[in-house]
Design a protein around this motif. Structure first.
Motif, short mmCIF file in Angstrom:
data_model
loop_
_atom_site.label_atom_id
_atom_site.label_comp_id
_atom_site.label_asym_id
_atom_site.label_seq_id
_atom_site.Cartn_x
_atom_site.Cartn_y
_atom_site.Cartn_z
N GLY A 169 -10.65 1.60 -4.32
CA GLY A 169 -9.35 1.68 -5.49
C GLY A 169 -8.51 1.82 -6.65
N GLU A 170 -9.68 2.10 -7.42
CA GLU A 170 -9.95 1.88 -8.67
C GLU A 170 -8.91 3.74 -9.29
OE1 GLU A 170 -13.13 3.38 -12.35
OE2 GLU A 170 -13.99 3.23 -10.54
N VAL A 171 -8.09 3.29 -9.93
CA VAL A 171 -7.50 4.33 -10.76
C VAL A 171 -8.59 5.62 -11.16
CG1 VAL A 171 -5.54 4.90 -11.91
CG2 VAL A 171 -5.76 2.90 -10.25
N ILE A 172 -8.56 6.58 -11.69
CA ILE A 172 -9.03 7.57 -12.84
C ILE A 172 -8.08 8.04 -13.94
CG2 ILE A 172 -10.72 9.00 -12.61
CD1 ILE A 172 -11.49 6.95 -10.99
N SER B 136 -8.85 0.71 -14.09
CA SER B 136 -9.20 1.69 -14.46
C SER B 136 -10.29 2.23 -15.11
CB SER B 136 -7.81 2.07 -14.55
OG SER B 136 -7.33 2.03 -16.07
N THR B 137 -10.02 3.97 -15.10
CA THR B 137 -10.90 4.44 -15.86
C THR B 137 -10.48 5.80 -16.05
OG1 THR B 137 -13.21 3.24 -14.60
CG2 THR B 137 -13.63 5.21 -16.25
N GLU B 138 -10.71 5.41 -17.72
CA GLU B 138 -10.24 6.96 -18.49
C GLU B 138 -11.21 8.37 -18.98
OE1 GLU B 138 -8.21 6.64 -22.83
OE2 GLU B 138 -7.28 6.28 -21.30
N LEU C 97 -5.75 10.36 -10.32
CA LEU C 97 -6.66 10.60 -9.48
C LEU C 97 -6.48 8.75 -8.57
CD1 LEU C 97 -8.41 11.50 -7.29
CD2 LEU C 97 -10.71 11.17 -8.74
N ILE C 98 -6.00 8.92 -8.14
CA ILE C 98 -6.09 7.89 -7.01
C ILE C 98 -6.26 7.56 -5.66
CG2 ILE C 98 -4.47 6.11 -8.43
CD1 ILE C 98 -2.20 6.80 -6.44
N SER C 99 -6.77 7.13 -4.92
CA SER C 99 -6.68 6.96 -3.12
C SER C 99 -5.52 7.39 -2.40
CB SER C 99 -7.13 5.90 -3.07
OG SER C 99 -7.45 6.03 -0.68
#
Length: 58
Positions: free
Chosen positions: A37-40, A14-16, A52-54
């Motif tokens: 599939g990264e979580v933002i 994930s990225t913040e 934000l996710i897919s």
């Protein structure tokens, strides 16, 4: 590349980033979420953050 801190979130990368960064880079962030599939995690000054996710992750 976007600034931000990478974290592990439920076995996923994930990225913040800040709200201002997200606003300026929304198209890129959407592509990243869908393609990897990264979580933002979008941080806001009021502490009420968003993620934000897919759609595929729902």
């Amino acid at each position: 590349m976007l600034a931000g801190n990478a974290h592990i979130f439920e076995s996923r990368m994930s990225t913040e980033i800040t709200y201002i960064e997200a606003e300026a880079n929304l198209e890129n962030l959407c592509d990243r979420a869908v393609e990897t599939g990264e979580v933002i995690v979008i941080t806001r000054s009021n502490g009420k953050n968003a993620v934000l996710i897919s759609e595929a992750e729902l």
